[in-house]
Design a protein around this motif. Structure first.
Motif, mmCIF file in Angstrom:
data_model
loop_
_atom_site.group_PDB
_atom_site.id
_atom_site.type_symbol
_atom_site.label_atom_id
_atom_site.label_comp_id
_atom_site.label_asym_id
_atom_site.label_seq_id
_atom_site.Cartn_x
_atom_site.Cartn_y
_atom_site.Cartn_z
ATOM 1 N N THR A 177 42.481 24.100 -2.831
ATOM 2 C CA THR A 177 43.777 24.393 -2.225
ATOM 3 C C THR A 177 43.572 24.912 -0.810
ATOM 4 N N GLU A 178 44.673 24.970 -0.055
ATOM 5 C CA GLU A 178 44.600 25.508 1.305
ATOM 6 C C GLU A 178 44.131 26.954 1.275
ATOM 7 N N ALA A 179 44.588 27.709 0.280
ATOM 8 C CA ALA A 179 44.171 29.106 0.165
ATOM 9 C C ALA A 179 42.670 29.209 -0.117
ATOM 10 N N ASP A 180 42.162 28.308 -0.966
ATOM 11 C CA ASP A 180 40.725 28.302 -1.247
ATOM 12 C C ASP A 180 39.909 28.030 0.014
ATOM 13 N N ALA A 181 40.418 27.146 0.871
ATOM 14 C CA ALA A 181 39.679 26.729 2.067
ATOM 15 C C ALA A 181 39.798 27.718 3.211
ATOM 16 N N ALA A 182 40.777 28.612 3.151
ATOM 17 C CA ALA A 182 41.056 29.503 4.280
ATOM 18 C C ALA A 182 39.837 30.317 4.731
ATOM 19 N N PRO A 183 39.070 30.953 3.825
ATOM 20 C CA PRO A 183 37.909 31.735 4.307
ATOM 21 C C PRO A 183 36.885 30.871 5.036
ATOM 22 N N TYR A 184 36.612 29.669 4.529
ATOM 23 C CA TYR A 184 35.656 28.776 5.182
ATOM 24 C C TYR A 184 36.157 28.371 6.561
ATOM 25 N N LEU A 185 37.421 28.001 6.663
ATOM 26 C CA LEU A 185 37.974 27.571 7.943
ATOM 27 C C LEU A 185 37.997 28.726 8.945
ATOM 28 N N ALA A 186 38.232 29.937 8.446
ATOM 29 C CA ALA A 186 38.201 31.100 9.338
ATOM 30 C C ALA A 186 36.792 31.305 9.906
ATOM 31 N N GLN A 187 35.787 31.066 9.086
ATOM 32 C CA GLN A 187 34.404 31.160 9.566
ATOM 33 C C GLN A 187 34.129 30.124 10.646
ATOM 34 N N VAL A 188 34.612 28.896 10.419
ATOM 35 C CA VAL A 188 34.426 27.841 11.413
ATOM 36 C C VAL A 188 35.115 28.211 12.719
ATOM 37 N N ARG A 189 36.355 28.698 12.620
ATOM 38 C CA ARG A 189 37.098 29.115 13.827
ATOM 39 C C ARG A 189 36.348 30.200 14.593
ATOM 40 N N ASP A 190 35.881 31.212 13.884
ATOM 41 C CA ASP A 190 35.178 32.319 14.543
ATOM 42 C C ASP A 190 33.866 31.855 15.155
ATOM 43 N N MET A 206 39.831 26.105 22.293
ATOM 44 C CA MET A 206 40.644 25.434 21.278
ATOM 45 C C MET A 206 40.226 25.790 19.849
ATOM 46 N N ALA A 207 39.417 26.796 19.669
ATOM 47 C CA ALA A 207 38.909 27.145 18.335
ATOM 48 C C ALA A 207 40.017 27.271 17.291
ATOM 49 N N PRO A 208 41.130 27.966 17.566
ATOM 50 C CA PRO A 208 42.176 28.056 16.533
ATOM 51 C C PRO A 208 42.777 26.700 16.195
ATOM 52 N N MET A 209 42.990 25.852 17.218
ATOM 53 C CA MET A 209 43.619 24.555 16.983
ATOM 54 C C MET A 209 42.690 23.581 16.261
ATOM 55 N N MET A 210 41.375 23.792 16.349
ATOM 56 C CA MET A 210 40.436 22.897 15.695
ATOM 57 C C MET A 210 40.546 22.953 14.173
ATOM 58 N N ILE A 211 41.034 24.082 13.654
ATOM 59 C CA ILE A 211 41.076 24.230 12.192
ATOM 60 C C ILE A 211 42.492 24.426 11.653
ATOM 61 N N GLU A 212 43.498 24.458 12.536
ATOM 62 C CA GLU A 212 44.848 24.741 12.048
ATOM 63 C C GLU A 212 45.488 23.488 11.447
ATOM 64 N N GLY A 213 46.538 23.708 10.681
ATOM 65 C CA GLY A 213 47.250 22.603 10.040
ATOM 66 C C GLY A 213 46.715 22.331 8.645
ATOM 67 N N SER A 214 47.603 22.047 7.718
ATOM 68 C CA SER A 214 47.198 21.742 6.345
ATOM 69 C C SER A 214 46.645 20.328 6.255
ATOM 70 N N GLY A 215 46.009 20.026 5.131
ATOM 71 C CA GLY A 215 45.521 18.674 4.912
ATOM 72 C C GLY A 215 46.658 17.657 4.924
ATOM 73 N N ASP A 216 47.810 18.034 4.361
ATOM 74 C CA ASP A 216 48.961 17.131 4.359
ATOM 75 C C ASP A 216 49.453 16.874 5.775
ATOM 76 N N GLU A 217 49.499 17.923 6.597
ATOM 77 C CA GLU A 217 49.968 17.778 7.973
ATOM 78 C C GLU A 217 49.036 16.894 8.787
ATOM 79 N N ARG A 218 47.749 17.076 8.601
ATOM 80 C CA ARG A 218 46.781 16.271 9.347
ATOM 81 C C ARG A 218 46.809 14.808 8.900
ATOM 82 N N PHE A 219 46.991 14.591 7.602
ATOM 83 C CA PHE A 219 47.095 13.219 7.119
ATOM 84 C C PHE A 219 48.334 12.541 7.696
ATOM 85 N N ALA A 220 49.457 13.249 7.686
ATOM 86 C CA ALA A 220 50.691 12.693 8.250
ATOM 87 C C ALA A 220 50.510 12.389 9.735
#
Length: 240
Positions: A177-190, A206-220
């Motif tokens: 889930t997005e919640a499950d992925a949040a800690p990993y993505l935060a590490q990537v952003r940092d 652009m570090a915040p923008m590189m990881i923002e958006g849900s999987g559904d949003e990026r697919f769309a």
């Protein structure tokens, strides 16, 4: 008068009730294989495992499928058959193509990592052929030139498969889930934000923008880009 049955000694393990043997058919093999993949993942699937669940020997499966590769091809085509066919009669062809892309992704994601089979195989089963025929009818009916329609359909399929494979891999790694992925993505952003700014100014900014958006949003976003590109080649150049 028959002698009474002698009970087994208490230290003996009770015998397991043998599984009832199911009538064997290609459909039974496919249904069982899909159940294994949905439950345990693609790596758990083998001819022997399917045979065990059917209460038969692996050799009996070869009367229906020459090998595991053929079983996988037909299993993938069975899943493709769950995708509603796009309609060339739809009043809005752009919306119809997008709807079909979302439906395809949803079906593939519903069957764990079976979609990995599609990475190395051209979909040529009967369900895949019907789906391809229907989608091409939508594109050609909109006035998309034949070469653009063929290549566009192929590239849309690659995006859908890649997204579904990535979703399956994330789930395998505990990020379902997005919640499950949040800690990993935060590490990537940092990590990106902490790179040397003189060498990586764009990644740092652009570090915040590189990881923002849900999987559904990026697919769309990806589908919008690709279908919009196809629309520019359609009759009238309707790029929505």
């Amino acid at each position: 008068m028959p002698a009474a049955a002698i009970p087994a000694p208490p230290w003996r393990a009770p015998k397991k009730t043998p599984a009832a043997r199911q009538p064997l058919s290609a459909e039974a093999v496919l249904s069982t294989a899909l159940r294994i993949v949905d439950r345990d993942g693609l790596d758990a699937l083998s001819m022997r495992r399917v045979a065990q669940e059917l209460g038969t020997g692996a050799a009996s499966l070869y009367a229906y499928f020459a090998n595991k590769d053929e079983l996988l091809e037909q299993l993938l085509d069975r899943v493709v058959g769950e995708i509603p066919l796009p309609s060339p009669a739809a009043p809005d062809w752009v919306a119809e193509v997008k709807r079909s892309c979302y439906a395809s992704r949803a079906v593939f994601c519903a069957h764990r990592d079976l979609v990995k089979v599609a990475r190395a195989n051209l979909p040529l089963g009967p369900n895949a052929l019907r789906y391809t025929e229907a989608l091409l009818a939508v594109l050609r009916g909109a006035g998309v030139p034949d070469r653009i329609a063929a290549w566009g359909m192929d590239q849309l399929s690659l995006v859908i498969v890649a997204d579904a494979v990535e979703t399956a891999i994330h789930a395998e790694r505990g990020r379902a889930t997005e919640a499950d992925a949040a800690p990993y993505l935060a590490q990537v952003r940092d990590y990106l934000a902490g790179l040397p700014a003189d060498e990586f100014p764009n990644l740092v900014a652009m570090a915040p923008m590189m990881i923002e958006g849900s999987g559904d949003e990026r697919f769309a976003f990806a589908i919008d880009l690709m279908v919009g590109g196809l629309a520019r080649h359609a009759r009238g150049g309707d790029a929505r």
